[in-house]
Design a protein around this motif. Structure first.
Motif, PDB file in Angstrom:
ATOM      1  N   SER A  80     -52.056  36.053 -36.167  1.00  0.00           N
ATOM      2  CA  SER A  80     -53.218  36.770 -36.623  1.00  0.00           C
ATOM      3  C   SER A  80     -54.273  35.816 -36.084  1.00  0.00           C
ATOM      4  N   SER A  81     -53.779  34.369 -35.626  1.00  0.00           N
ATOM      5  CA  SER A  81     -54.781  33.333 -34.937  1.00  0.00           C
ATOM      6  C   SER A  81     -54.435  33.480 -33.412  1.00  0.00           C
ATOM      7  N   HIS A  82     -53.627  34.384 -32.798  1.00  0.00           N
ATOM      8  CA  HIS A  82     -53.407  34.432 -31.513  1.00  0.00           C
ATOM      9  C   HIS A  82     -55.026  34.988 -30.815  1.00  0.00           C
ATOM     10  N   ALA A  83     -55.202  34.626 -29.593  1.00  0.00           N
ATOM     11  CA  ALA A  83     -56.180  35.256 -28.770  1.00  0.00           C
ATOM     12  C   ALA A  83     -56.415  36.502 -28.711  1.00  0.00           C
ATOM     13  N   PHE A  84     -55.155  37.322 -28.688  1.00  0.00           N
ATOM     14  CA  PHE A  84     -55.046  38.752 -28.711  1.00  0.00           C
ATOM     15  C   PHE A  84     -55.232  39.400 -30.021  1.00  0.00           C
ATOM     16  N   ALA A  85     -55.113  38.528 -31.093  1.00  0.00           N
ATOM     17  CA  ALA A  85     -54.746  39.259 -32.336  1.00  0.00           C
ATOM     18  C   ALA A  85     -56.168  40.295 -32.513  1.00  0.00           C
ATOM     19  N   ASN A  86     -57.196  40.289 -32.269  1.00  0.00           N
ATOM     20  CA  ASN A  86     -58.238  41.219 -32.633  1.00  0.00           C
ATOM     21  C   ASN A  86     -58.933  41.899 -31.321  1.00  0.00           C
ATOM     22  N   CYS A  87     -57.903  42.173 -30.424  1.00  0.00           N
ATOM     23  CA  CYS A  87     -58.303  42.783 -29.152  1.00  0.00           C
ATOM     24  C   CYS A  87     -58.228  44.372 -29.462  1.00  0.00           C
ATOM     25  N   LYS A  88     -59.456  44.631 -29.166  1.00  0.00           N
ATOM     26  CA  LYS A  88     -59.502  46.383 -29.342  1.00  0.00           C
ATOM     27  C   LYS A  88     -58.790  47.164 -28.202  1.00  0.00           C
ATOM     28  N   GLN A  89     -58.628  46.590 -27.091  1.00  0.00           N
ATOM     29  CA  GLN A  89     -57.857  47.272 -26.004  1.00  0.00           C
ATOM     30  C   GLN A  89     -56.439  46.853 -25.989  1.00  0.00           C
ATOM     31  N   PRO A  90     -55.524  47.623 -25.428  1.00  0.00           N
ATOM     32  CA  PRO A  90     -54.106  47.632 -25.187  1.00  0.00           C
ATOM     33  C   PRO A  90     -53.871  46.531 -24.519  1.00  0.00           C
ATOM     34  N   ILE A  91     -52.781  45.649 -24.643  1.00  0.00           N
ATOM     35  CA  ILE A  91     -52.615  44.531 -23.874  1.00  0.00           C
ATOM     36  C   ILE A  91     -51.666  45.210 -22.694  1.00  0.00           C
ATOM     37  N   SER A  92     -51.872  44.491 -21.464  1.00  0.00           N
ATOM     38  CA  SER A  92     -51.093  44.766 -20.299  1.00  0.00           C
ATOM     39  C   SER A  92     -49.769  43.746 -20.344  1.00  0.00           C
ATOM     40  N   LEU A  93     -48.777  43.893 -19.699  1.00  0.00           N
ATOM     41  CA  LEU A  93     -47.629  43.065 -19.415  1.00  0.00           C
ATOM     42  C   LEU A  93     -48.179  41.698 -18.713  1.00  0.00           C
ATOM     43  N   MET A  94     -48.992  41.926 -17.771  1.00  0.00           N
ATOM     44  CA  MET A  94     -49.502  40.845 -16.698  1.00  0.00           C
ATOM     45  C   MET A  94     -50.273  39.881 -17.729  1.00  0.00           C
TER      46      MET A  94
END
Length: 304
Positions: free
Chosen positions: A170-184
């Protein structure tokens, strides 16, 4: 005349279509049509009105339909009574990959138990190539898994593809990202996966997913199992890519995020031995699709 001919006839009557009946019976339409023609020749009577749409029975066909239903019902009753009377309890052992217990597998097995109360169903956790080996050695009778490898001794049918998701702290930079995450975006992350065995198991599938996009994960760690991998995520050690059904495992401080890449999917297979006589293969297969129908899951229905 055999019971299967009666089943064919009843299916055509109830579906009012040779095409739909063939799909229901898992056979091709031309052989079904020939079987009905042979049945009519044997009876010396026309059972269906030619050219009717939808297909309708003749008066003699309607009479034969009612008698066929009675015969099939009696045959099934005799079979069940005989099974109960002279039965020694049989055990069927079903192998499964750990992540599948988070999805629909428990419901499928429960339904199978209800429909076959005389069977002792035993579940055996097996991952990757261990499933193939256990089938070949006769230690299990069927397996639900994600192994893509083919083996001449094993029949394998893909039930469906399951979306993959990203597990992060939950503390990760991506945790609250609203957009899907890419493999890149993940190639430089510390990635945990499982199980810790060589071969073409789930861990190899995740790594190959990156390679398909020309990406080489720099920190890729394979652990013993699913819970250990998610535990590392909960500890803030890294991330993990898991099947979507795993979201039911609610670790504190673990967020599940969508992946942007359409190829981020994992297959689910049902596997049995090639020399299996199939006494419980079709019923197990049918239970899968009964549950899928209830869940409105799209699938390409196939048979062994």
């Amino acid at each position: 005349m055999e019971l299967r001919h009666l089943r064919y006839f009843v299916a055509v009557v109830e579906e009012q279509s040779f095409t739909k009946a063939a799909e229901k019976l898992f056979i091709a339409q031309p052989p079904l049509s020939r079987q009905i023609q042979n049945l009519e020749q044997e009876l010396g009577a026309q059972l269906f009105e030619r050219g009717s749409r939808p297909l309708r029975t003749t008066p003699i066909g309607r009479f034969f339909y009612q008698q066929a239903l009675k015969l099939l019902s009696n045959a099934e009753e005799i079979k069940l009574i005989t099974q109960r009377a002279g039965m020694t309890e049989r055990t069927i052992q079903i192998g499964y990959g750990s992540s599948l217990m988070c999805g629909l597998l428990p419901r499928i097995v429960y339904l199978f138990r209800q429909q076959h109360p005389h069977l002792n169903v035993k579940l055996v956790e097996l991952n990757g190539m261990d499933q193939i080996q256990a089938l070949k050695e006769g230690r299990v009778d069927a397996c639900f898994g994600r192994v893509r490898v083919s083996d001449q001794a094993v029949k394998r049918v893909m039930l469906r593809e399951e979306r993959l998701v990203l597990a992060v702290h939950s503390s990760h930079a991506f945790a609250n990202c609203k957009q899907p995450i890419s493999l890149m975006q993940l190639k430089d992350e510390q990635i945990f996966t499982y199980p810790s065995q060589s071969g073409l198991g789930y861990a190899a599938q995740i790594k190959s997913l990156f390679l398909e996009f020309g990406l080489e994960p720099k920190r890729f760690h394979v652990l013993d199992g699913l819970q250990q991998s998610l535990g590392m995520v909960a500890a803030g050690e890294g991330i993990c890519i898991v099947p979507e059904s795993v979201k039911m495992m609610q670790f504190r401080h673990v967020n599940y995020l969508a992946l942007a890449d359409s190829a981020a999917q994992s297959p689910i297979y049902l596997m049995v031995r090639n020399d299996d006589e199939g006494q419980y293969t079709r019923p197990l297969f049918d239970c899968v699709y009964q549950v899928y129908d209830l869940e409105a899951i799209e699938y390409d229905r196939r048979v062994f």
